[in-house]
Design a protein around this motif. Structure first.
Motif, PDB file in Angstrom:
ATOM      1  N   GLY A 265       0.798  -1.216   0.000  1.00 46.11           N
ATOM      2  CA  GLY A 265       0.000   0.000   0.000  1.00 46.11           C
ATOM      3  C   GLY A 265       0.829   1.264   0.000  1.00 46.11           C
ATOM      4  N   ALA A 266       2.175   1.124  -0.100  1.00 47.22           N
ATOM      5  CA  ALA A 266       3.102   2.275  -0.078  1.00 47.22           C
ATOM      6  C   ALA A 266       2.877   3.108   1.174  1.00 47.22           C
ATOM      7  CB  ALA A 266       2.955   3.124  -1.336  1.00 47.22           C
ATOM      8  N   ILE A 267       2.700   2.441   2.327  1.00 48.63           N
ATOM      9  CA  ILE A 267       2.527   3.119   3.617  1.00 48.63           C
ATOM     10  C   ILE A 267       3.913   3.404   4.184  1.00 48.63           C
ATOM     11  CG2 ILE A 267       1.545   2.963   5.932  1.00 48.63           C
ATOM     12  CD1 ILE A 267      -0.512   3.021   3.661  1.00 48.63           C
ATOM     13  N   LYS A 268       4.305   4.659   4.195  1.00 49.12           N
ATOM     14  CA  LYS A 268       5.624   5.034   4.695  1.00 49.12           C
ATOM     15  C   LYS A 268       5.635   5.272   6.209  1.00 49.12           C
ATOM     16  CE  LYS A 268       7.737   4.934   0.742  1.00 49.12           C
ATOM     17  NZ  LYS A 268       8.808   3.939   0.477  1.00 49.12           N
ATOM     18  N   ASP A 269       4.473   5.589   6.787  1.00 46.12           N
ATOM     19  CA  ASP A 269       4.376   5.756   8.239  1.00 46.12           C
ATOM     20  C   ASP A 269       4.037   4.389   8.824  1.00 46.12           C
ATOM     21  OD1 ASP A 269       4.192   6.809  10.789  1.00 46.12           O
ATOM     22  OD2 ASP A 269       2.103   7.418  10.547  1.00 46.12           O
ATOM     23  N   ASN A 270       5.070   3.551   9.016  1.00 44.03           N
ATOM     24  CA  ASN A 270       4.844   2.168   9.422  1.00 44.03           C
ATOM     25  C   ASN A 270       5.759   1.785  10.580  1.00 44.03           C
ATOM     26  OD1 ASN A 270       7.441   0.939   8.309  1.00 44.03           O
ATOM     27  ND2 ASN A 270       6.570   1.865   6.457  1.00 44.03           N
ATOM     28  N   ALA A 271       5.414   0.702  11.244  1.00 41.61           N
ATOM     29  CA  ALA A 271       6.225   0.223  12.371  1.00 41.61           C
ATOM     30  C   ALA A 271       6.534  -1.257  12.266  1.00 41.61           C
ATOM     31  CB  ALA A 271       5.489   0.505  13.690  1.00 41.61           C
ATOM     32  N   ALA A 272       5.812  -1.996  11.426  1.00 41.87           N
ATOM     33  CA  ALA A 272       5.907  -3.453  11.412  1.00 41.87           C
ATOM     34  C   ALA A 272       7.276  -3.949  10.948  1.00 41.87           C
ATOM     35  CB  ALA A 272       4.804  -4.034  10.532  1.00 41.87           C
ATOM     36  N   LEU A 273       7.840  -3.346   9.889  1.00 47.27           N
ATOM     37  CA  LEU A 273       9.101  -3.844   9.349  1.00 47.27           C
ATOM     38  C   LEU A 273      10.227  -3.700  10.369  1.00 47.27           C
ATOM     39  CD1 LEU A 273      10.413  -5.080   6.863  1.00 47.27           C
ATOM     40  CD2 LEU A 273      10.984  -2.771   6.092  1.00 47.27           C
ATOM     41  N   CYS A 274      10.243  -2.595  11.091  1.00 42.09           N
ATOM     42  CA  CYS A 274      11.241  -2.406  12.152  1.00 42.09           C
ATOM     43  C   CYS A 274      11.055  -3.462  13.244  1.00 42.09           C
ATOM     44  CB  CYS A 274      11.113  -0.994  12.728  1.00 42.09           C
ATOM     45  SG  CYS A 274      12.315  -0.631  14.033  1.00 42.09           S
ATOM     46  N   SER A 275       9.805  -3.777  13.585  1.00 46.62           N
ATOM     47  CA  SER A 275       9.523  -4.794  14.598  1.00 46.62           C
ATOM     48  C   SER A 275       9.980  -6.164  14.130  1.00 46.62           C
ATOM     49  CB  SER A 275       8.017  -4.815  14.914  1.00 46.62           C
ATOM     50  OG  SER A 275       7.587  -3.580  15.443  1.00 46.62           O
ATOM     51  N   VAL A 276       9.803  -6.465  12.840  1.00 48.49           N
ATOM     52  CA  VAL A 276      10.289  -7.735  12.293  1.00 48.49           C
ATOM     53  C   VAL A 276      11.804  -7.825  12.468  1.00 48.49           C
ATOM     54  CG1 VAL A 276      10.615  -9.075  10.181  1.00 48.49           C
ATOM     55  CG2 VAL A 276       8.421  -8.016  10.638  1.00 48.49           C
ATOM     56  N   ALA A 277      12.515  -6.743  12.160  1.00 55.73           N
ATOM     57  CA  ALA A 277      13.978  -6.738  12.276  1.00 55.73           C
ATOM     58  C   ALA A 277      14.420  -7.028  13.703  1.00 55.73           C
ATOM     59  CB  ALA A 277      14.530  -5.386  11.814  1.00 55.73           C
ATOM     60  N   ILE A 278      13.728  -6.428  14.678  1.00 58.43           N
ATOM     61  CA  ILE A 278      14.090  -6.623  16.076  1.00 58.43           C
ATOM     62  C   ILE A 278      13.867  -8.074  16.494  1.00 58.43           C
ATOM     63  CG2 ILE A 278      13.487  -5.961  18.436  1.00 58.43           C
ATOM     64  CD1 ILE A 278      12.842  -3.178  17.355  1.00 58.43           C
ATOM     65  N   LYS A 279      12.861  -8.732  15.895  1.00 57.97           N
ATOM     66  CA  LYS A 279      12.543 -10.115  16.246  1.00 57.97           C
ATOM     67  C   LYS A 279      13.499 -11.124  15.613  1.00 57.97           C
ATOM     68  CE  LYS A 279       9.286 -10.517  19.211  1.00 57.97           C
ATOM     69  NZ  LYS A 279       9.512 -11.263  20.454  1.00 57.97           N
TER      70      LYS A 279
END
Length: 536
Positions: A265-279
């Motif tokens: 969806g080209a959502i630039k205000d996101n948090a999920a990808l950073c959370s995946v990296a931390i996991k």
């Protein structure tokens, strides 16, 4: 031991070692992570589709043939496309709508824009600006939908602001009204509306009822379009719920789904990808985690909301730990390679001695010697292959170290900038405490990467010129200056900005230490840059 047995033994040992050292990832959610990587590979395509859609809407804003009311409605469509794509563009749209509302003297349109502004400021972490907008609103002039939007904006503002200042001890006025606003939303919206469903789940999370929240949110997710922004939001919170239920694999699974939805969806205000990296705690996944963090930071910079950039910067201590763990594993792997290379060399020596002995027996053994020579050539190729793998491992370590230095430098700059912004809102004691904590964080992070830096630097200095660290300190001012130089930050003005000293003071410290160099004062700082390179 015959030559044939030696050959078979060598091939078996090297074959088992190669299988055990494979770099391919075969852990949990391998397929899901591969799908996420595929989506990231098409990210530019999704962004281009978003930009084309925005451009198509903008073309309808022709100055001829449309009324101010129609222009306002077109800007509403444009805002829906930009609100999670680019902060500055979304705010510019609201400013234009506000001007139209004032031009038309339409209080209802003005209220709609003002509530949207307050929510956008809140989402971006600009709480003072949001509070200013809230203070200008007259809720008595609201219609039904504006009241719902206002309740939602207020409860989110109070909730996010409270989380933002939680560790600083600052009290947020009116925070006790969060549940009041949530109750108003639940009372005045349909049960199947996305806002009502989201608030119900958030209430269960806030009450610590994670099992109930899991079941409720799962029912909601089953009704949502898998490519919608609502699905991305609820999938993220489902991952948060699973994390509190200690369902680690399912946590990562939901955050991957949310991240893929954001990407498509080209959502630039996101948090999920950073959370995946931390996991991604598996040391073999450090490179993937670095890549995800970099993409998240690029998205935050593109969107240009300060809160998200600060949140991503706060993950850098974890990156440091993950990097250290990965580096330790690579060092162990390199040592294992060396052991097996030594074993192979020993086997080659034994094989050579046997071959010479067989040669001395006479011409009758010529055919056997030809076979053994072929085996020796095969051993040599095996060793060369292992050596090439060892070189690749060393290059990977050097590249990972350079990436770490780059991110550590970025982290310092962002933290320093953040301290500058906080200075006006903190007391002198609070600011000094934050500055002390900043120095401690830098000292700890840097020494984790270069634990022998103090000893290595002093080895370049005369005995009387060596730097002694006081008890209870990790680094002092002189050491921090040359630690920054080691990270590639060489301009005295930049160093002065980060350490809160004048440029002259930094220059004097640098000159004083260089004058104490054992030799080659002109290249002293270049020698400091080389510290630790042999270990890399």
């Amino acid at each position: 031991m015959t030559m044939k047995r030696l050959s078979l033994f060598s091939v078996l040992v090297l074959g088992l070692f190669a299988a055990g050292c494979s770099d391919s990832y075969d852990g949990p959610l391998k397929e899901e992570l591969s799908q996420l990587d595929d989506a990231l590979g098409r990210m530019e395509e999704y962004v281009k589709a978003k930009e084309d859609k925005i451009a198509a809407i903008e073309k309808t804003l022709s100055p001829d043939g449309i009324s101010p009311e129609q222009e306002f409605n077109i800007y509403s469509q444009l805002y829906d496309e930009c609100v999670a794509f680019q902060f500055d563009k979304a705010m510019g749209i609201l400013d234009r709508q506000e001007a139209i509302a004032i031009e038309l003297q339409d209080q209802s349109l003005y209220n709609t824009v003002a509530v949207d502004k307050a929510m956008l400021f809140t989402t971006a972490g600009m709480f003072l600006e949001a509070e200013h907008v809230f203070g200008q609103l007259d809720t008595l002039t609201f219609n039904y939908q504006q009241k719902i939007d206002w309740y939602n904006a207020r409860q989110k503002f109070l909730h996010d602001y409270q989380e933002y200042v939680r560790t600083s001890g600052i009290a947020v006025p009116g925070v006790d009204k969060i549940r009041v606003y949530q109750d108003k939303i639940l009372e005045n919206t349909p049960l199947n509306s996305p806002l009502n469903q989201h608030i119900r789940v958030m209430r269960l999370i806030e009450d610590g009822k994670f099992e109930e929240a899991y079941d409720e949110n799962m029912r909601i997710l089953e009704t949502l379009n898998k490519d919608s922004r609502d699905f991305a939001v609820q999938a993220y919170w489902q991952g948060f719920i699973c994390e509190n239920l200690e369902r680690e694999e399912e946590t990562l699974q939901w955050w991957i789904k949310s991240a893929m939805c954001d990407i498509k969806g080209a959502i630039k205000d996101n948090a999920a990808l950073c959370s995946v990296a931390i996991k991604l705690t598996d040391p073999s996944q450090t490179e993937r985690a670095f890549r995800y963090i970099k993409i998240s930071l690029d998205d935050a910079i593109f969107y240009n909301a300060k809160l998200r950039k600060v949140q991503i910067a706060s993950t850098f201590p974890w990156i440091q730990q993950a990097y250290s763990d990965g580096k330790a594993q690579q060092l162990r792997q390199r040592n294992t390679y060396l052991i097996f290379v030594s074993m192979a060399a020993l086997l080659l020596l034994v094989a050579s001695l046997v071959a010479v002995r067989m040669y001395l027996k006479g011409k009758k053994t010529a055919k056997v010697l030809d076979v053994k020579n072929s085996q020796l050539a095969e051993y040599t190729r095996s060793i060369e292959s292992v050596e090439e793998d060892l070189k690749k491992t060393n290059l990977d370590l050097i590249e990972a170290n350079a990436a770490k230095e780059e991110y550590l430098g970025l982290f310092l700059s962002m933290c320093s900038g953040y301290l500058d912004k906080l200075r006006k809102t903190l007391t002198r004691e609070q600011y000094d405490a934050e500055l002390k904590n900043f120095y401690k964080t830098f000292d700890t992070s840097f020494l984790s990467l270069y634990p022998t830096f103090v000893e290595d630097l002093n080895a370049l200095l005369t005995e009387e010129g060596r730097i002694v660290v006081k008890e209870g300190e990790l680094l002092n001012t002189e050491l921090r200056i040359f630690a920054l130089i080691k990270l590639g930050i060489t301009q005295s003005s930049h160093i002065a900005s980060l350490l809160r000293y004048s440029v002259n003071t930094i220059y004097n410290y640098r000159a004083q230490v260089k004058n104490a160099a054992l030799s080659d004062r002109e290249n002293f700082e270049e020698n400091v840059r080389k510290i630790g390179s042999a270990r890399s």
